[in-house]
Design a protein around this motif. Structure first.
Motif, PDB file in Angstrom:
ATOM      1  N   VAL A  34      16.071 -28.197 -84.566  1.00 24.15           N
ATOM      2  CA  VAL A  34      16.545 -26.904 -85.081  1.00 24.15           C
ATOM      3  C   VAL A  34      18.066 -26.848 -84.968  1.00 24.15           C
ATOM      4  O   VAL A  34      18.626 -26.714 -83.884  1.00 24.15           O
ATOM      5  CB  VAL A  34      15.882 -25.737 -84.336  1.00 24.15           C
ATOM      6  CG1 VAL A  34      16.435 -24.396 -84.830  1.00 24.15           C
ATOM      7  CG2 VAL A  34      14.365 -25.783 -84.518  1.00 24.15           C
ATOM      8  N   LYS A  36      20.261 -24.740 -86.459  1.00 24.36           N
ATOM      9  CA  LYS A  36      20.945 -23.473 -86.773  1.00 24.36           C
ATOM     10  C   LYS A  36      22.169 -23.286 -85.892  1.00 24.36           C
ATOM     11  O   LYS A  36      22.114 -23.599 -84.695  1.00 24.36           O
ATOM     12  CB  LYS A  36      19.988 -22.291 -86.582  1.00 24.36           C
ATOM     13  CG  LYS A  36      19.523 -22.098 -85.148  1.00 24.36           C
ATOM     14  CD  LYS A  36      18.535 -20.941 -85.040  1.00 24.36           C
ATOM     15  CE  LYS A  36      18.044 -20.818 -83.602  1.00 24.36           C
ATOM     16  NZ  LYS A  36      16.759 -20.135 -83.501  1.00 24.36           N
ATOM     17  N   ASN A  57      17.445 -21.421 -89.728  1.00 25.38           N
ATOM     18  CA  ASN A  57      17.001 -20.024 -89.748  1.00 25.38           C
ATOM     19  C   ASN A  57      17.696 -19.160 -90.777  1.00 25.38           C
ATOM     20  O   ASN A  57      17.134 -18.197 -91.268  1.00 25.38           O
ATOM     21  CB  ASN A  57      17.281 -19.346 -88.411  1.00 25.38           C
ATOM     22  CG  ASN A  57      16.278 -19.733 -87.385  1.00 25.38           C
ATOM     23  OD1 ASN A  57      16.174 -20.921 -87.070  1.00 25.38           O
ATOM     24  ND2 ASN A  57      15.528 -18.780 -86.890  1.00 25.38           N
ATOM     25  N   ILE A  83      12.905 -21.878 -91.286  1.00 23.75           N
ATOM     26  CA  ILE A  83      12.073 -21.297 -90.219  1.00 23.75           C
ATOM     27  C   ILE A  83      12.486 -19.865 -89.890  1.00 23.75           C
ATOM     28  O   ILE A  83      12.045 -19.305 -88.895  1.00 23.75           O
ATOM     29  CB  ILE A  83      12.101 -22.170 -88.942  1.00 23.75           C
ATOM     30  CG1 ILE A  83      13.527 -22.324 -88.404  1.00 23.75           C
ATOM     31  CG2 ILE A  83      11.494 -23.539 -89.214  1.00 23.75           C
ATOM     32  CD1 ILE A  83      13.593 -23.042 -87.049  1.00 23.75           C
ATOM     33  N   MET A 165       2.641 -21.389 -88.114  1.00 25.61           N
ATOM     34  CA  MET A 165       3.769 -21.417 -87.188  1.00 25.61           C
ATOM     35  C   MET A 165       3.704 -20.145 -86.348  1.00 25.61           C
ATOM     36  O   MET A 165       3.338 -19.085 -86.863  1.00 25.61           O
ATOM     37  CB  MET A 165       5.079 -21.473 -87.971  1.00 25.61           C
ATOM     38  CG  MET A 165       6.332 -21.651 -87.143  1.00 25.61           C
ATOM     39  SD  MET A 165       7.084 -20.124 -86.573  1.00 25.61           S
ATOM     40  CE  MET A 165       8.326 -19.884 -87.861  1.00 25.61           C
ATOM     41  N   ILE A 167       5.778 -17.969 -82.882  1.00 20.16           N
ATOM     42  CA  ILE A 167       6.848 -17.841 -81.885  1.00 20.16           C
ATOM     43  C   ILE A 167       6.400 -16.774 -80.878  1.00 20.16           C
ATOM     44  O   ILE A 167       6.802 -15.620 -80.986  1.00 20.16           O
ATOM     45  CB  ILE A 167       8.179 -17.363 -82.512  1.00 20.16           C
ATOM     46  CG1 ILE A 167       8.476 -18.083 -83.828  1.00 20.16           C
ATOM     47  CG2 ILE A 167       9.345 -17.523 -81.525  1.00 20.16           C
ATOM     48  CD1 ILE A 167       9.682 -17.515 -84.590  1.00 20.16           C
ATOM     49  N   MET A 206       9.017 -24.607 -78.306  1.00 22.65           N
ATOM     50  CA  MET A 206      10.456 -24.748 -78.468  1.00 22.65           C
ATOM     51  C   MET A 206      11.012 -25.376 -77.186  1.00 22.65           C
ATOM     52  O   MET A 206      10.259 -25.898 -76.370  1.00 22.65           O
ATOM     53  CB  MET A 206      11.087 -23.390 -78.781  1.00 22.65           C
ATOM     54  CG  MET A 206      10.276 -22.559 -79.775  1.00 22.65           C
ATOM     55  SD  MET A 206      11.179 -21.214 -80.582  1.00 22.65           S
ATOM     56  CE  MET A 206      11.331 -20.053 -79.271  1.00 22.65           C
ATOM     57  N   SER A 207      12.336 -25.303 -76.995  1.00 21.06           N
ATOM     58  CA  SER A 207      12.943 -25.984 -75.847  1.00 21.06           C
ATOM     59  C   SER A 207      12.296 -25.595 -74.508  1.00 21.06           C
ATOM     60  O   SER A 207      12.153 -26.428 -73.627  1.00 21.06           O
ATOM     61  CB  SER A 207      14.441 -25.664 -75.760  1.00 21.06           C
ATOM     62  OG  SER A 207      15.118 -26.196 -76.874  1.00 21.06           O
ATOM     63  N   ARG A 222       9.491 -27.379 -82.308  1.00 17.45           N
ATOM     64  CA  ARG A 222      10.788 -27.060 -82.916  1.00 17.45           C
ATOM     65  C   ARG A 222      11.814 -26.887 -81.808  1.00 17.45           C
ATOM     66  O   ARG A 222      11.786 -25.892 -81.085  1.00 17.45           O
ATOM     67  CB  ARG A 222      10.691 -25.756 -83.733  1.00 17.45           C
ATOM     68  CG  ARG A 222       9.541 -25.721 -84.747  1.00 17.45           C
ATOM     69  CD  ARG A 222       9.516 -24.383 -85.475  1.00 17.45           C
ATOM     70  NE  ARG A 222       9.519 -23.249 -84.567  1.00 17.45           N
ATOM     71  CZ  ARG A 222       8.439 -22.666 -84.063  1.00 17.45           C
ATOM     72  NH1 ARG A 222       7.238 -23.094 -84.396  1.00 17.45           N
ATOM     73  NH2 ARG A 222       8.550 -21.661 -83.222  1.00 17.45           N
ATOM     74  N   VAL A 223      12.712 -27.862 -81.670  1.00 12.83           N
ATOM     75  CA  VAL A 223      13.633 -27.845 -80.536  1.00 12.83           C
ATOM     76  C   VAL A 223      15.069 -27.722 -81.020  1.00 12.83           C
ATOM     77  O   VAL A 223      15.532 -28.526 -81.840  1.00 12.83           O
ATOM     78  CB  VAL A 223      13.464 -29.129 -79.690  1.00 12.83           C
ATOM     79  CG1 VAL A 223      14.465 -29.142 -78.544  1.00 12.83           C
ATOM     80  CG2 VAL A 223      12.042 -29.230 -79.154  1.00 12.83           C
ATOM     81  N   GLY A 224      15.757 -26.699 -80.527  1.00  8.33           N
ATOM     82  CA  GLY A 224      17.163 -26.500 -80.858  1.00  8.33           C
ATOM     83  C   GLY A 224      18.060 -26.857 -79.686  1.00  8.33           C
ATOM     84  O   GLY A 224      18.683 -27.921 -79.647  1.00  8.33           O
ATOM     85  N   ARG A 225      18.114 -25.945 -78.699  1.00  8.07           N
ATOM     86  CA  ARG A 225      19.041 -26.134 -77.577  1.00  8.07           C
ATOM     87  C   ARG A 225      18.830 -27.448 -76.837  1.00  8.07           C
ATOM     88  O   ARG A 225      19.791 -28.055 -76.365  1.00  8.07           O
ATOM     89  CB  ARG A 225      18.910 -24.955 -76.609  1.00  8.07           C
ATOM     90  CG  ARG A 225      19.492 -23.657 -77.171  1.00  8.07           C
ATOM     91  CD  ARG A 225      19.069 -22.461 -76.333  1.00  8.07           C
ATOM     92  NE  ARG A 225      17.608 -22.351 -76.310  1.00  8.07           N
ATOM     93  CZ  ARG A 225      16.877 -22.142 -75.228  1.00  8.07           C
ATOM     94  NH1 ARG A 225      17.442 -21.992 -74.058  1.00  8.07           N
ATOM     95  NH2 ARG A 225      15.572 -22.056 -75.318  1.00  8.07           N
ATOM     96  N   ARG A 231      23.574 -22.363 -77.904  1.00 13.72           N
ATOM     97  CA  ARG A 231      24.205 -21.806 -79.099  1.00 13.72           C
ATOM     98  C   ARG A 231      25.157 -20.694 -78.723  1.00 13.72           C
ATOM     99  O   ARG A 231      24.862 -19.910 -77.830  1.00 13.72           O
ATOM    100  CB  ARG A 231      23.128 -21.220 -80.027  1.00 13.72           C
ATOM    101  CG  ARG A 231      22.308 -22.245 -80.760  1.00 13.72           C
ATOM    102  CD  ARG A 231      21.286 -21.552 -81.655  1.00 13.72           C
ATOM    103  NE  ARG A 231      20.234 -20.904 -80.912  1.00 13.72           N
ATOM    104  CZ  ARG A 231      19.127 -21.507 -80.486  1.00 13.72           C
ATOM    105  NH1 ARG A 231      18.929 -22.793 -80.741  1.00 13.72           N
ATOM    106  NH2 ARG A 231      18.205 -20.840 -79.821  1.00 13.72           N
TER     107      ARG A 231
HETATM  108  C1  LIG Z   1      15.919 -21.059 -82.744  1.00  8.92           C
HETATM  109  C2  LIG Z   1      14.510 -21.395 -83.064  1.00  8.92           C
HETATM  110  C3  LIG Z   1      13.881 -22.507 -82.488  1.00  8.92           C
HETATM  111  C4  LIG Z   1      14.535 -23.388 -81.448  1.00  8.92           C
HETATM  112  O1  LIG Z   1      14.683 -22.698 -80.257  1.00  8.92           O
HETATM  113  P1  LIG Z   1      15.297 -23.420 -78.956  1.00  8.92           P
HETATM  114  O2  LIG Z   1      14.940 -22.475 -77.866  1.00  8.92           O
HETATM  115  O3  LIG Z   1      16.750 -23.566 -79.198  1.00  8.92           O
HETATM  116  O4  LIG Z   1      14.622 -24.732 -78.816  1.00  8.92           O
HETATM  117  C5  LIG Z   1      12.588 -22.794 -82.894  1.00  8.92           C
HETATM  118  N1  LIG Z   1      11.950 -22.040 -83.796  1.00  8.92           N
HETATM  119  C6  LIG Z   1      12.500 -20.960 -84.371  1.00  8.92           C
HETATM  120  C7  LIG Z   1      11.741 -20.188 -85.383  1.00  8.92           C
HETATM  121  C8  LIG Z   1      13.796 -20.603 -84.009  1.00  8.92           C
HETATM  122  O5  LIG Z   1      14.339 -19.511 -84.568  1.00  8.92           O
END
Ligand SMILES: *Cc1c(COP(=O)(O)O)cnc(C)c1O
Length: 235
Positions: A34, A36, A57, A83, A165, A167, A206-207, A222-225, A231
């Motif tokens: 991820v 973003k 995003n 996403i 999906m 969250i 996620m993370s 789905r991994v961002g951080r 961020r």
């Molecule tokens: C930001 C986001 C992620 C990633 O989140 P992290 O906590 O950074 O891993 C995954 N899915 C969605 C829909 C997000 O908005």
């Protein structure tokens, strides 16, 4: 080695360990990076480290990156996933530039995406976003309304229904995280039963909670951080 490359290795190890502990094949779960809020340079580093699937995003920011990275990496098999929430006036950008959309939660947007998907591109791959906690202000279709939405989306000609999906709200420990994810898994199993083998994607984790998601049956995390670092607060 760059930090992003090292982080990717760490996340892949986490996923492999989580699969092992859940008695699942390591190839059963794929990683969506991820990106973003991070720029094209960060994405390019991840591509250099072998990552090809990216999630965005914010539509305009995402489209800018899709175009820049496709131009700079014409040989890479990049896959771009939307996403984030989609307003009606942004659906055309999504239909024209992304490969996947994981945040479809109402029929009107799905219909627009199908109508606006260019004929020369493959069908848009779609996951329906489900609100598994029932939080009132959250995006996502409510579980009760999911079967009707799935049936309608499966009929749209330029979309391919691939799965779900979710969250969930952050939960304090592994077991309560897993319990929330299992609600989505149950909905996914029912949907596969109804719509067949093409429904193969359960995107959750996620993370902070990917182990619990893998234990509950996620096929995509789905991994961002965990990959790109923390961020900045979004202005
Ligand atoms: C930001 C986001 C992620 C990633 O989140 P992290 O906590 O950074 O891993 C995954 N899915 C969605 C829909 C997000 O908005």
């Amino acid at each position: 080695m760059t930090t992003i490359e090292a982080n990717l290795q760490t996340q892949r190890r986490r996923m492999a360990l989580a699969c092992q502990q859940a008695d699942r094949d390591v190839t059963a779960v794929t990683l969506l990076a991820v990106s973003k809020t991070f720029g094209p340079d960060a994405v390019a580093q991840a591509i250099a480290a072998g990552q090809h699937a990216f999630g965005e995003n914010y539509i305009q920011e995402g489209v800018d990156k899709v175009q820049a990275l496709r131009a700079s990496h014409p040989e890479a098999p990049l896959q771009w996933h939307c996403i984030g929430p989609i307003q009606s006036n942004k659906s055309r950008s999504v239909a024209e530039h992304f490969d996947w959309v994981q945040s479809v939660d109402r029929l009107k947007i799905a219909q627009r995406l199908s109508e606006q998907r260019p004929a020369l591109l493959p069908p848009l791959q779609v996951c329906l976003q489900v609100n598994v906690d029932g939080g009132e202000n959250k995006s996502g279709v409510l579980p009760d309304e999911l079967p009707a939405l799935a049936t309608a989306v499966a009929l749209l000609p330029r979309l391919r229904l691939r799965g779900l999906m979710c969250i969930p709200e952050p939960a304090p420990d592994f077991e309560s995280q897993r319990a929330l994810f299992l609600r989505c898994t149950a909905l996914f199993d029912a949907m596969r039963h109804e719509h067949g083998a093409a429904v193969d994607t359960l995107s959750m984790g996620m993370s902070d909670d990917l182990e619990a998601a893998v234990a509950a049956g996620a096929t995509m995390v789905r991994v961002g951080r965990g990959i790109f670092g923390s961020r900045p607060a979004r202005a």
